[in-house]
Design a protein around this motif. Structure first.
Motif, PDB file in Angstrom:
ATOM      1  N   LYS A  10       0.840  -1.187   0.000  1.00 20.34           N
ATOM      2  CA  LYS A  10       0.000   0.000   0.000  1.00 20.34           C
ATOM      3  C   LYS A  10       0.879   1.242   0.000  1.00 20.34           C
ATOM      4  CE  LYS A  10      -2.320   2.177   3.513  1.00 20.34           C
ATOM      5  NZ  LYS A  10      -2.973   2.116   4.798  1.00 20.34           N
ATOM      6  N   LEU A  11       0.510   2.224  -0.856  1.00 16.92           N
ATOM      7  CA  LEU A  11       1.202   3.506  -0.867  1.00 16.92           C
ATOM      8  C   LEU A  11       0.703   4.330   0.310  1.00 16.92           C
ATOM      9  CD1 LEU A  11       3.008   5.661  -2.226  1.00 16.92           C
ATOM     10  CD2 LEU A  11       0.999   6.316  -3.571  1.00 16.92           C
ATOM     11  N   CYS A  12       1.613   4.705   1.214  1.00 20.63           N
ATOM     12  CA  CYS A  12       1.251   5.531   2.373  1.00 20.63           C
ATOM     13  C   CYS A  12       1.330   7.012   2.016  1.00 20.63           C
ATOM     14  CB  CYS A  12       2.168   5.233   3.554  1.00 20.63           C
ATOM     15  SG  CYS A  12       2.070   3.517   4.102  1.00 20.63           S
ATOM     16  N   ASP A  13       2.446   7.426   1.408  1.00 20.53           N
ATOM     17  CA  ASP A  13       2.583   8.809   0.974  1.00 20.53           C
ATOM     18  C   ASP A  13       3.706   8.915  -0.034  1.00 20.53           C
ATOM     19  OD1 ASP A  13       5.131  10.286   2.407  1.00 20.53           O
ATOM     20  OD2 ASP A  13       4.344   8.646   3.648  1.00 20.53           O
ATOM     21  N   GLU A  28       8.766   7.472  -2.042  1.00 16.07           N
ATOM     22  CA  GLU A  28       7.483   7.049  -1.473  1.00 16.07           C
ATOM     23  C   GLU A  28       7.694   6.208  -0.221  1.00 16.07           C
ATOM     24  OE1 GLU A  28       4.971   6.594  -5.631  1.00 16.07           O
ATOM     25  OE2 GLU A  28       6.171   4.891  -4.962  1.00 16.07           O
ATOM     26  N   HIS A  29       6.703   6.253   0.641  1.00 18.93           N
ATOM     27  CA  HIS A  29       6.638   5.316   1.757  1.00 18.93           C
ATOM     28  C   HIS A  29       5.567   4.293   1.409  1.00 18.93           C
ATOM     29  CE1 HIS A  29       8.402   8.775   4.114  1.00 18.93           C
ATOM     30  NE2 HIS A  29       9.248   7.781   4.330  1.00 18.93           N
ATOM     31  N   LEU A  30       5.948   3.021   1.483  1.00 20.50           N
ATOM     32  CA  LEU A  30       5.038   1.927   1.182  1.00 20.50           C
ATOM     33  C   LEU A  30       4.875   1.049   2.407  1.00 20.50           C
ATOM     34  CD1 LEU A  30       6.506   0.872  -2.283  1.00 20.50           C
ATOM     35  CD2 LEU A  30       4.508   2.303  -1.879  1.00 20.50           C
ATOM     36  N   GLU A  31       3.722   0.443   2.530  1.00 16.95           N
ATOM     37  CA  GLU A  31       3.478  -0.523   3.595  1.00 16.95           C
ATOM     38  C   GLU A  31       3.446  -1.902   2.965  1.00 16.95           C
ATOM     39  OE1 GLU A  31      -0.300  -1.597   6.247  1.00 16.95           O
ATOM     40  OE2 GLU A  31       0.513   0.408   6.680  1.00 16.95           O
ATOM     41  N   GLN A  36       4.718  -3.381   7.639  1.00 17.28           N
ATOM     42  CA  GLN A  36       5.933  -2.614   7.889  1.00 17.28           C
ATOM     43  C   GLN A  36       6.036  -1.472   6.870  1.00 17.28           C
ATOM     44  OE1 GLN A  36       9.568  -4.870   7.397  1.00 17.28           O
ATOM     45  NE2 GLN A  36      10.634  -3.567   8.871  1.00 17.28           N
ATOM     46  N   GLN A  37       6.353  -0.254   7.336  1.00 23.86           N
ATOM     47  CA  GLN A  37       6.492   0.886   6.434  1.00 23.86           C
ATOM     48  C   GLN A  37       7.941   0.987   5.957  1.00 23.86           C
ATOM     49  OE1 GLN A  37       5.020   4.630   7.916  1.00 23.86           O
ATOM     50  NE2 GLN A  37       5.143   5.579   5.930  1.00 23.86           N
ATOM     51  N   LEU A  38       8.108   1.117   4.627  1.00 23.94           N
ATOM     52  CA  LEU A  38       9.430   1.154   4.005  1.00 23.94           C
ATOM     53  C   LEU A  38       9.541   2.371   3.099  1.00 23.94           C
ATOM     54  CD1 LEU A  38       9.334  -2.581   2.930  1.00 23.94           C
ATOM     55  CD2 LEU A  38      10.595  -1.674   4.874  1.00 23.94           C
TER      56      LEU A  38
END
Length: 187
Positions: A10-13, A28-31, A36-38
């Protein structure tokens, strides 16, 4: 078998977007599927086409070009980006004219090596590569200022060319063609 679509990330931002005429860079920050956010960086750019030109059982190459990414001159097949609104096949005449001085009427047969495009670097880029073989008319007179290197379409010629090609995309196109040519001969 690929995992189900339920495991998509999932794209967080999106914390960065830089656009140029050559590419767009995203931060981008992805979950991931474990929550876990990466942080990821990726590039979007136009698809590419590489053409393997063959004339009278010889593989043709234009003069070597300077490649800033590796800071050296390299031997490459004719190729380029697919302009927006065009198909890979529609981009070929302009590429062959620019790099080998060949007109569309000089092509006896154009054979695609892949119809879906190969993903160039799936972790970092959306770009796809389309490979084609352009079999040129036997009576075509080549211009020496455009064609500086030739290799026979024999096993030895392909092996010699592989020793010179450092571009992975060019190597893939050559090996895909060689593999299909061998299959056509033996099966």
């Amino acid at each position: 078998m690929l995992p189900s679509s339920e495991q998509h990330w999932k794209l967080c931002d999106r914390f960065l977007e830089i656009r140029s005429r050559w590419f767009t860079l995203f931060g981008e920050h992805l979950e991931d599927s474990q929550g876990q956010q990466l942080e990821y960086w990726r590039i979007e750019k136009a698809d590419s086409v590489i053409i393997l030109p063959i004339h009278n059982h010889q593989i043709l190459l234009p003069p070597p070009s300077y490649r800033p990414g590796v800071s050296q001159m390299t031997l490459d097949f004719p190729g380029g980006r697919v302009p927006e609104g065009q198909t890979p096949q529609e981009a070929i005449p302009k590429i062959l004219q620019r790099e080998l001085g060949i007109e569309v009427t000089d092509i006896a047969q154009l054979t695609p090596l892949n119809s879906q495009g190969w993903t160039v670097n799936s972790s970092f880029s959306n770009q796809k590569l389309y490979g084609f073989v352009a079999y040129l008319r036997d009576d075509l007179k080549l211009l020496p200022e455009f064609v500086t290197n030739t290799y026979p379409t024999t096993s030895e010629g392909v092996q010699d060319l592989l020793k010179e090609l450092i571009c992975l995309q060019c190597r893939v196109v050559l090996l895909e063609w060689w593999n299909s040519a061998l299959c056509d001969r033996f099966f």
